[in-house]
Design an enzyme around this catalytic site. Structure first.
Site, PDB file in Angstrom:
ATOM      1  N   VAL A   9      44.547  45.592  41.152  1.00 26.38           N
ATOM      2  CA  VAL A   9      44.413  44.800  39.925  1.00 26.38           C
ATOM      3  C   VAL A   9      44.869  43.386  40.251  1.00 26.38           C
ATOM      4  O   VAL A   9      45.733  43.168  41.109  1.00 26.38           O
ATOM      5  CB  VAL A   9      45.225  45.385  38.737  1.00 26.38           C
ATOM      6  CG1 VAL A   9      44.590  46.673  38.238  1.00 26.38           C
ATOM      7  CG2 VAL A   9      46.672  45.593  39.079  1.00 26.38           C
ATOM      8  N   SER A  10      44.267  42.414  39.555  1.00 27.19           N
ATOM      9  CA  SER A  10      44.497  41.009  39.870  1.00 27.19           C
ATOM     10  C   SER A  10      45.829  40.470  39.373  1.00 27.19           C
ATOM     11  O   SER A  10      46.386  39.557  39.969  1.00 27.19           O
ATOM     12  CB  SER A  10      43.369  40.154  39.291  1.00 27.19           C
ATOM     13  OG  SER A  10      42.140  40.576  39.812  1.00 27.19           O
ATOM     14  N   THR A  11      46.318  40.982  38.257  1.00 28.93           N
ATOM     15  CA  THR A  11      47.569  40.460  37.709  1.00 28.93           C
ATOM     16  C   THR A  11      48.574  41.589  37.557  1.00 28.93           C
ATOM     17  O   THR A  11      48.202  42.762  37.445  1.00 28.93           O
ATOM     18  CB  THR A  11      47.356  39.797  36.329  1.00 28.93           C
ATOM     19  OG1 THR A  11      47.002  40.806  35.390  1.00 28.93           O
ATOM     20  CG2 THR A  11      46.275  38.721  36.376  1.00 28.93           C
TER      21      THR A  11
END
Length: 186
Positions: A9-11
């Protein structure tokens, strides 16, 4: 065939649960993760670990292709490298499974599209450079030294008033760069 999963996941606010559930349901014995890491970054701790863990006969499983990376060129390169290591690849959402003939066909289509994309980028770059040259713009790196600096350096070296090292420090260059610049003018 041992299935090993990778999730990202990016964040740090996002949750891996959906991906982890899908990978477990697909039969992954182990899942490596990256949380809070952009897909544009190809140097990721979890990805590095999963790539080291994979052995011939294993299968790398991801929930979606974009979890592995954003660039089609990088994805194709990575999946090709896995194939050379005799590691299969499966993307659950896109139904790409390189252990099947249909999955290999789809992968080859992606590879052809990546090659086409590289060609288009190259053509646009060359066209842009030609247009800039036609407008009289200089292409490439700025010269390390001006013509006046080169003349002064040449004179100082010739009359012995300065060494290559001294001149390189004066012009904030590496000595090899100075020597190369002087040879290019000669």
């Amino acid at each position: 065939m041992k299935k090993i999963g990778y999730a990202r996941v990016s964040t740090s606010d996002q949750n891996l649960d959906l991906q982890l559930s899908a990978l477990k349901a697909a039969g992954c014995a182990r899942v490596y993760t990256d949380q809070g890491v952009s897909g544009a970054e190809f140097e990721r701790d979890g990805l590095s670990k999963v790539l080291k863990a994979l052995q011939a006969g294993d299968m790398l499983v991801v929930w979606r292709l974009d979890r592995l990376g954003r660039s089609l060129v990088d994805l194709v390169r990575l999946i090709s490298e896995l194939g050379e290591r005799e590691v299969e690849f499966h993307s659950l959402s896109e139904a790409i499974d390189t252990s099947s003939s249909g999955g290999r066909l789809l992968f080859h289509l992606l590879a052809a599209m990546a090659e086409f994309e590289r060609s288009l980028i190259s053509e646009r770059t060359k066209a842009g450079m030609e247009a800039a040259r036609a407008r009289g713009q200089r292409i490439g790196r700025k010269p390390a030294m001006t013509a006046t600096q080169l003349r002064s350096a040449r004179i100082a070296l010739k009359d012995g008033s300065a060494s290559v090292e001294t001149l390189a420090k004066r012009y904030n260059l590496h000595p090899r760069t100075l020597v190369r610049a002087l040879k290019d003018v000669a």
